[in-house]
Design an enzyme around this catalytic site. Sequence first.
Site, PDB file in Angstrom:
ATOM      1  N   GLU A 130      30.509  -2.929 -95.221  1.00 61.99           N
ATOM      2  CA  GLU A 130      30.496  -4.159 -94.431  1.00 61.99           C
ATOM      3  C   GLU A 130      29.123  -4.812 -94.547  1.00 61.99           C
ATOM      4  O   GLU A 130      28.117  -4.145 -94.337  1.00 61.99           O
ATOM      5  CB  GLU A 130      30.804  -3.886 -92.957  1.00 61.99           C
ATOM      6  CG  GLU A 130      30.913  -5.172 -92.165  1.00 61.99           C
ATOM      7  CD  GLU A 130      31.266  -4.955 -90.695  1.00 61.99           C
ATOM      8  OE1 GLU A 130      31.246  -5.940 -89.952  1.00 61.99           O
ATOM      9  OE2 GLU A 130      31.532  -3.802 -90.288  1.00 61.99           O
ATOM     10  N   GLY A 269      23.756   0.945 -87.060  1.00 63.44           N
ATOM     11  CA  GLY A 269      23.910   2.032 -86.109  1.00 63.44           C
ATOM     12  C   GLY A 269      25.079   2.906 -86.518  1.00 63.44           C
ATOM     13  O   GLY A 269      24.986   4.121 -86.559  1.00 63.44           O
ATOM     14  N   ALA A 270      26.195   2.231 -86.830  1.00 63.12           N
ATOM     15  CA  ALA A 270      27.397   2.962 -87.229  1.00 63.12           C
ATOM     16  C   ALA A 270      28.376   1.981 -87.841  1.00 63.12           C
ATOM     17  O   ALA A 270      28.215   0.766 -87.737  1.00 63.12           O
ATOM     18  CB  ALA A 270      28.022   3.661 -86.023  1.00 63.12           C
ATOM     19  N   MET A 271      29.420   2.520 -88.459  1.00 63.05           N
ATOM     20  CA  MET A 271      30.410   1.690 -89.140  1.00 63.05           C
ATOM     21  C   MET A 271      31.794   2.231 -88.851  1.00 63.05           C
ATOM     22  O   MET A 271      32.027   3.434 -88.952  1.00 63.05           O
ATOM     23  CB  MET A 271      30.121   1.683 -90.649  1.00 63.05           C
ATOM     24  CG  MET A 271      31.107   0.881 -91.459  1.00 63.05           C
ATOM     25  SD  MET A 271      31.156  -0.848 -90.947  1.00 63.05           S
ATOM     26  CE  MET A 271      32.831  -1.272 -91.384  1.00 63.05           C
ATOM     27  N   ASN A 273      34.681   2.271 -90.307  1.00 59.95           N
ATOM     28  CA  ASN A 273      35.643   2.488 -91.392  1.00 59.95           C
ATOM     29  C   ASN A 273      36.890   3.201 -90.875  1.00 59.95           C
ATOM     30  O   ASN A 273      36.790   4.187 -90.160  1.00 59.95           O
ATOM     31  CB  ASN A 273      35.020   3.356 -92.491  1.00 59.95           C
ATOM     32  CG  ASN A 273      33.557   3.044 -92.720  1.00 59.95           C
ATOM     33  OD1 ASN A 273      32.703   3.669 -92.118  1.00 59.95           O
ATOM     34  ND2 ASN A 273      33.285   2.073 -93.559  1.00 59.95           N
ATOM     35  N   GLU A 306      32.640   2.174 -81.923  1.00 59.80           N
ATOM     36  CA  GLU A 306      33.285   2.295 -83.226  1.00 59.80           C
ATOM     37  C   GLU A 306      34.743   2.731 -83.083  1.00 59.80           C
ATOM     38  O   GLU A 306      35.603   2.291 -83.844  1.00 59.80           O
ATOM     39  CB  GLU A 306      32.519   3.263 -84.124  1.00 59.80           C
ATOM     40  CG  GLU A 306      31.050   2.925 -84.318  1.00 59.80           C
ATOM     41  CD  GLU A 306      30.783   1.492 -84.772  1.00 59.80           C
ATOM     42  OE1 GLU A 306      31.672   0.888 -85.423  1.00 59.80           O
ATOM     43  OE2 GLU A 306      29.705   0.971 -84.459  1.00 59.80           O
ATOM     44  N   HIS A 309      36.932  -0.206 -82.195  1.00 62.25           N
ATOM     45  CA  HIS A 309      37.195  -1.070 -83.343  1.00 62.25           C
ATOM     46  C   HIS A 309      38.534  -0.743 -84.014  1.00 62.25           C
ATOM     47  O   HIS A 309      39.059  -1.577 -84.768  1.00 62.25           O
ATOM     48  CB  HIS A 309      36.079  -0.931 -84.380  1.00 62.25           C
ATOM     49  CG  HIS A 309      35.005  -1.960 -84.273  1.00 62.25           C
ATOM     50  ND1 HIS A 309      35.249  -3.306 -84.153  1.00 62.25           N
ATOM     51  CD2 HIS A 309      33.647  -1.839 -84.301  1.00 62.25           C
ATOM     52  CE1 HIS A 309      34.118  -3.973 -84.101  1.00 62.25           C
ATOM     53  NE2 HIS A 309      33.123  -3.108 -84.186  1.00 62.25           N
TER      54      HIS A 309
END
Length: 877
Positions: A130, A269-271, A273, A306, A309
């Site tokens: 991203e 920070g984080a993703m 996926n 996350e 999301h």
Amino acid sequence: MNIAVNPELNEATHPVVYLKDYTPPNFQVSSIDLTIQVFDDETLVQSKLVMQREHEGDLVLYGRDLELISIRLNDTDLGEQDYELGKEKLKITNAPDQVELAIQVRIHPEKNTQLEGLYKAGNLFVTQNEPEGFRKITFFPDRPDILTVFTTRIEADKKYPTLLANGNLVEKGELSDNRHFAIWHDPTKKPSYLFAAVIGDLAVLKDSFTTMEGRHVSLEIYALAQDLPKCHVAMQALKDSMKWDEDVYGRAYDLDNYMIVAVSQFNMGAMENKGLNIFNTVCVLADPEITSDPAMFYVKSTIAHEYFHNWTGNRITCRDWFQLCLKEGFTVFRDQSFSETLQSPAVQRIDDVSSLKSVQFAEDAGPLSHPPRPDHFVEINNFYTATVYDKGAEIARMMANLLGPEKFRQGTDEYFRRHDGEAVTVEDLVNSLSDGSGVDLRNFLPWYSQPGTPCVKGSGSYDADAKTYTLTLSQRTAKRHNYPEPQPLPIPVGVALFDKETGEQLTLNSTVLKQSEVAENNVKDGIFVLDQAEQTVVFEQVNAEPVVSLLRNFSAPVLLDFSYSDEDLAFLLEHETNGFNQWQAAQMLLERILLQDHDPAVYLNAIAKALPQVAKADALLATRLLDIPSENYLASRIDQDYDPVDVHKKRDAILKALADRLKDYWTEAYQSLPIVAFKDNSVEMGKRAYRNMVLGFAIRAGVEGALDWASEQYDNAVCMTERLGALRHLVWHKANNAQDKLDDFYKRFKHEDLALDQWFAVQAGNPEGSVQVARELMQHQDFDWGTPNRIRSVTGNFSGNPVLVWTTEGMKFYTEIAKRLDQQNPVLGSRILQFLSRWYTLKEPLRSEAKDILQGLKGEVNSTSVCETLNNVLKAG
């Protein structure tokens, strides 16, 4: 209307993308079979795309830093004459309506320092896609409105036993030459930015969760073996988040496994996926010995963000990157709401708003101002901003609060029902909330497209004979260059009245004039919507003169300029029943003292009365009431002739005055908070935070033995919060044993990267430090230019000292770092350069010097990210 862009960026190397130019893709991709073969000195990627035409036009795929080996269209090998290969595009003209495209490329993750696409981090191969990283893995129509079913085969040497990708594990097995493979299939369509893969040698912490639909989900957190014991907090947060999303939104998880991987070299920070979240270690690893309470809380909230999301971002994603606030703003609101269950809701709101005011309001007030949904970008990475995330969250919050829990749930249910599996826009969310709830919220759409922070100005008057209180409010938003004249926005205004004599909160009976709706009657906590340039509210049956409290719980992201006397604000600090508004009253008083030279006595007397009582009831809230606005926040409130030294002196003076005013209290307060066995809950977290706060004020007040308390706290600490708090006070107040404690801290934690980041941070953030100290820290043997956390531990904390930043050496410090990172890690370089974005507000000659230093960076940087930021920062002058 489009924002004007410096001609230097209108070159082929820096194309400008406009929202108005959006067109749907010519082809959709129904499936992709991806094979990733990892070798020590190269990685081969084969992809097979099954595509169908949806609109007339060429077949266009994007690629960056790829070596094309072969391309095959419907079983026919293509030669160079059959396609156009540009710097970042692969175009095939006259492609048939049904396409099966096989492509092989060579990439070099072992040389990829930008931390995008597939890159090597230590002994791990990791992806970050991203927003546009997937095009660094293979050629693909890399846009969020193309949703595809992925099947991924990973092959690597057995020295990398961990082979992960999104979805469910289909098969794994042995290969020749000491190699092995794993095949993953994700049944859920997703855009390429949500693709993830991890190849390495990791240990795994396992748990499980059974959803409300009866699905048994395997939960796995992957980390280096020595870090695995620090993953239990994250695991519990994950389970808590899954349960909360079911209870509050009715959303259950949809795959058989959910994996998280902790990576030290990660820009974000984080993703989120799909099913395979990749996290910065700072957002996963937590242990009381090495992690402070705020850092541990950040782990919990980030895990939640996350996970949430999965529905607001993954199941329903963005049509284009201009809609980034659709997924991020809504999800930030959701994680903030979850976090209110982990600590006092008042403290959570204070923390969220404090961050909003110090970062987003400053962004809105400067050259980087943009709407939550921008209308153009050069580099989308530059729009992962506080405006997109935090202001986007506030817009969602305003709509949720107006609807109330039941109708908001009806609206979100409609959103999920309509758009599951789709790529959508802000309008789709607002339409769904409106139609599902039966309340039209479409007048909130201008919040997404209008830049700037509205200012609500007002006054009130009491008529003793009529027993009415009349409140008159107006709104104004400053015009931004090349945007239309700002229009009035719908601004929910939370309001309460308090009897000026008794402090009792009054029941509201009100009529809103110049507005079609009538505020709800007979409630103690009312909200009305200011949606015109000026409106009047009349409160009836008010038997005694009141004090009004506005924007309760920060009901809208606006500045408040109300005709409060200092005494009114002191009254609210003492009597408000809403903890956030107590804090807000204190902040407004402090701003007047620090920026308008008001007498501090009213504030000091009020805080002296309120603090001991609040501390007994909620120690964490008491720490927030002692917050003094930061120098950077105060600077954001000054539009011209900003003098960093003057602001520092005034802030330091109020800190000293507050310390002296309560000098006799600090000893009693500190001694009432002994060190006890560690417990991870809001009450104990509050006590630890308050102990550290009290200790700092006691030292500042010169309380006898206070520095000894700090040494003893450091030595006897049972957790990082206590040890780090003591160390900071010893170092910042120049205790005789400060260096000894720094040395001890280093020896204890030199093998714990996240704790060692704090060692760097304490020294970089020291108000009595220097640019030379910051430079020396970046030359330390443990400083790593390849690890963003380590870079930020110095640059981010040093930025808290604007007296040092706004010097010749300080400004050069940041421009030199931006230049160094320009090619190595341009995303991080761009963000570091933003520390200098408000240079144009400085007094002379600093202003001219700052401009010269920034101008000197032109021609020295080449990346799209850094060039766009430099251009935008300079155009303010």
